[in-house]
Design a protein around this motif. Structure first.
Motif, PDB file in Angstrom:
ATOM      1  N   LEU A 171       0.831  -1.212   0.000  1.00  0.00           N
ATOM      2  CA  LEU A 171       0.000   0.000   0.000  1.00  0.00           C
ATOM      3  C   LEU A 171       0.869   1.267   0.000  1.00  0.00           C
ATOM      4  CD1 LEU A 171      -2.433  -1.230   2.792  1.00  0.00           C
ATOM      5  CD2 LEU A 171      -2.874  -1.235   0.324  1.00  0.00           C
ATOM      6  N   ASP A 172       0.313   2.354  -0.518  1.00  0.00           N
ATOM      7  CA  ASP A 172       1.040   3.625  -0.445  1.00  0.00           C
ATOM      8  C   ASP A 172       1.082   4.091   1.012  1.00  0.00           C
ATOM      9  OD1 ASP A 172      -1.101   5.865   0.092  1.00  0.00           O
ATOM     10  OD2 ASP A 172      -1.985   4.504  -1.376  1.00  0.00           O
ATOM     11  N   ALA A 173       2.016   4.999   1.321  1.00  0.00           N
ATOM     12  CA  ALA A 173       2.289   5.374   2.717  1.00  0.00           C
ATOM     13  C   ALA A 173       1.040   5.873   3.451  1.00  0.00           C
ATOM     14  CB  ALA A 173       3.380   6.439   2.759  1.00  0.00           C
ATOM     15  N   PHE A 174       0.220   6.654   2.761  1.00  0.00           N
ATOM     16  CA  PHE A 174      -0.967   7.219   3.406  1.00  0.00           C
ATOM     17  C   PHE A 174      -1.986   6.126   3.738  1.00  0.00           C
ATOM     18  CE2 PHE A 174      -5.211   9.102   3.136  1.00  0.00           C
ATOM     19  CZ  PHE A 174      -5.102  10.064   4.127  1.00  0.00           C
ATOM     20  N   THR A 175      -2.278   5.289   2.758  1.00  0.00           N
ATOM     21  CA  THR A 175      -3.231   4.194   2.952  1.00  0.00           C
ATOM     22  C   THR A 175      -2.722   3.213   4.004  1.00  0.00           C
ATOM     23  OG1 THR A 175      -3.780   4.420   0.624  1.00  0.00           O
ATOM     24  CG2 THR A 175      -4.582   2.452   1.722  1.00  0.00           C
ATOM     25  N   ARG A 176      -1.408   2.980   3.989  1.00  0.00           N
ATOM     26  CA  ARG A 176      -0.804   2.056   4.953  1.00  0.00           C
ATOM     27  C   ARG A 176      -1.090   2.519   6.370  1.00  0.00           C
ATOM     28  NH1 ARG A 176       5.024   2.279   3.902  1.00  0.00           N
ATOM     29  NH2 ARG A 176       4.326   1.445   1.919  1.00  0.00           N
ATOM     30  N   GLU A 177      -0.879   3.800   6.648  1.00  0.00           N
ATOM     31  CA  GLU A 177      -1.108   4.298   8.010  1.00  0.00           C
ATOM     32  C   GLU A 177      -2.584   4.220   8.391  1.00  0.00           C
ATOM     33  OE1 GLU A 177       0.876   7.572   9.664  1.00  0.00           O
ATOM     34  OE2 GLU A 177       2.671   7.327   8.414  1.00  0.00           O
ATOM     35  N   GLU A 178      -3.459   4.463   7.438  1.00  0.00           N
ATOM     36  CA  GLU A 178      -4.895   4.301   7.711  1.00  0.00           C
ATOM     37  C   GLU A 178      -5.208   2.872   8.132  1.00  0.00           C
ATOM     38  OE1 GLU A 178      -7.377   7.435   4.921  1.00  0.00           O
ATOM     39  OE2 GLU A 178      -7.069   5.399   4.225  1.00  0.00           O
ATOM     40  N   LEU A 179      -4.626   1.923   7.390  1.00  0.00           N
ATOM     41  CA  LEU A 179      -4.877   0.507   7.672  1.00  0.00           C
ATOM     42  C   LEU A 179      -4.293   0.067   9.014  1.00  0.00           C
ATOM     43  CD1 LEU A 179      -6.173  -1.888   5.780  1.00  0.00           C
ATOM     44  CD2 LEU A 179      -6.125   0.446   4.944  1.00  0.00           C
ATOM     45  N   TRP A 180      -3.143   0.642   9.393  1.00  0.00           N
ATOM     46  CA  TRP A 180      -2.592   0.356  10.721  1.00  0.00           C
ATOM     47  C   TRP A 180      -3.642   0.697  11.774  1.00  0.00           C
ATOM     48  CZ3 TRP A 180       2.806   3.244  10.439  1.00  0.00           C
ATOM     49  CH2 TRP A 180       3.642   2.575   9.547  1.00  0.00           C
TER      50      TRP A 180
END
Ligand code: ADP
Ligand code: ADP
Length: 232
Positions: A171-180
């Protein structure tokens, strides 16, 4: 109490046992803990997950999950991979329901059970912020949204152990943090034991209570640290 326990586990692949995937690997993961195993490609992370889910036996050593020596694939485990791996011909709701059909195959033929499964899947999609995805097909959603659906599918049968195999890596960095945030909220609410394997140390420190760093020598833990961060 310990939920996952591996003692001096070794795994070799190949007819003559020439490929060493894990060597004398030992780890303990407490019930309800969020653990991370971090290491470079080839260090044995996937092999660890296969052992923890009962998908393969160790060549030597013992694997205990939930008080029992693992003797085959475990039903109370949920898994989420790097690729969402949703079935494209099924709507998202029906993708989320899939484990329920497998874990409770006979019961689910009853119409009332099927309605309960449907409601459970629908509630989960709402909980991860996708109330409108239920009746859409996976390919109509972005990669991040598909990964949210895959997380719902991984926990819909209320597993006691959630295994995350590089779940955020594509995932891109922004989406990754959302998913965390999504995973952390699910874990806080449902209190399953979680194990994340990843090559991303930042991600491991963000999510996990305990981080085990494995070196490129297969299965060699070079550092374990309890992360003492305030939880939301
Ligand atoms: P074994 O028969 O030695 O137990 P598996 O049946 O577990 O091996 O193999 C599972 C899959 O892993 C096979 O489909 C195989 O193609 C694949 N595989 C083979 N070599 C490697 C490797 N070096 N790294 C990762 N996967 C491999
Ligand atoms: P990671 O997930 O950290 O990349 P793996 O557990 O996939 O590590 O692999 C650990 C080691 O075992 C690697 O050297 C890999 O090539 C080897 N290996 C993994 N699966 C197989 C297989 N099925 N057959 C042969 N070798 C394998």
């Amino acid at each position: 109490p310990t939920f996952v326990e591996m003692d001096d586990v070794s795994v070799t692949y190949g007819a003559v046992g020439s490929e060493l995937a894990l060597q004398a690997f030992s780890v303990r993961i407490a019930t309800g803990e969020f653990a991370a195993i971090v290491g470079p490609s080839g260090c044995g992370k996937s092999t660890f997950l296969k052992l923890a889910s009962g998908l393969r036996p160790p060549t030597a050593g013992g694997v205990i999950v939930g008080d029992k020596e693992v003797a085959g694939p475990l039903k109370f485990v949920g898994m989420a991979f790097q690729n969402p791996a949703l079935l494209p011909w099924r709507k998202c709701l029906e993708n989320v329901m899939l484990p329920l059909e497998i874990v409770e195959p006979f019961r689910s033929r009853k119409r009332r059970d099927r309605e309960l499964h449907r409601a459970r899947a629908r509630d989960l999609l709402k909980a991860v912020g996708l109330p409108d995805a239920a009746d859409r097909y996976p390919w109509q959603l972005s990669g991040g949204m598909q990964q949210r659906v895959a997380l719902c599918r991984a926990i819909v049968h209320d597993p006691r152990l959630l295994l995350l195999d590089e779940t955020f890596s594509a995932l891109d960095a922004f989406t990754r943090e959302e998913l965390w945030g999504v995973v952390q909220a699910l874990w806080l609410e449902r209190q399953f034991t979680a194990v994340l394997v990843t090559h991303d140390l930042t991600e491991a420190v963000y999510l996990a209570d305990t981080v085990h760093v494995v070196s490129s020598r297969p299965g060699h833990i070079i550092h374990s640290e309890v992360i003492d961060l305030p939880r939301p």
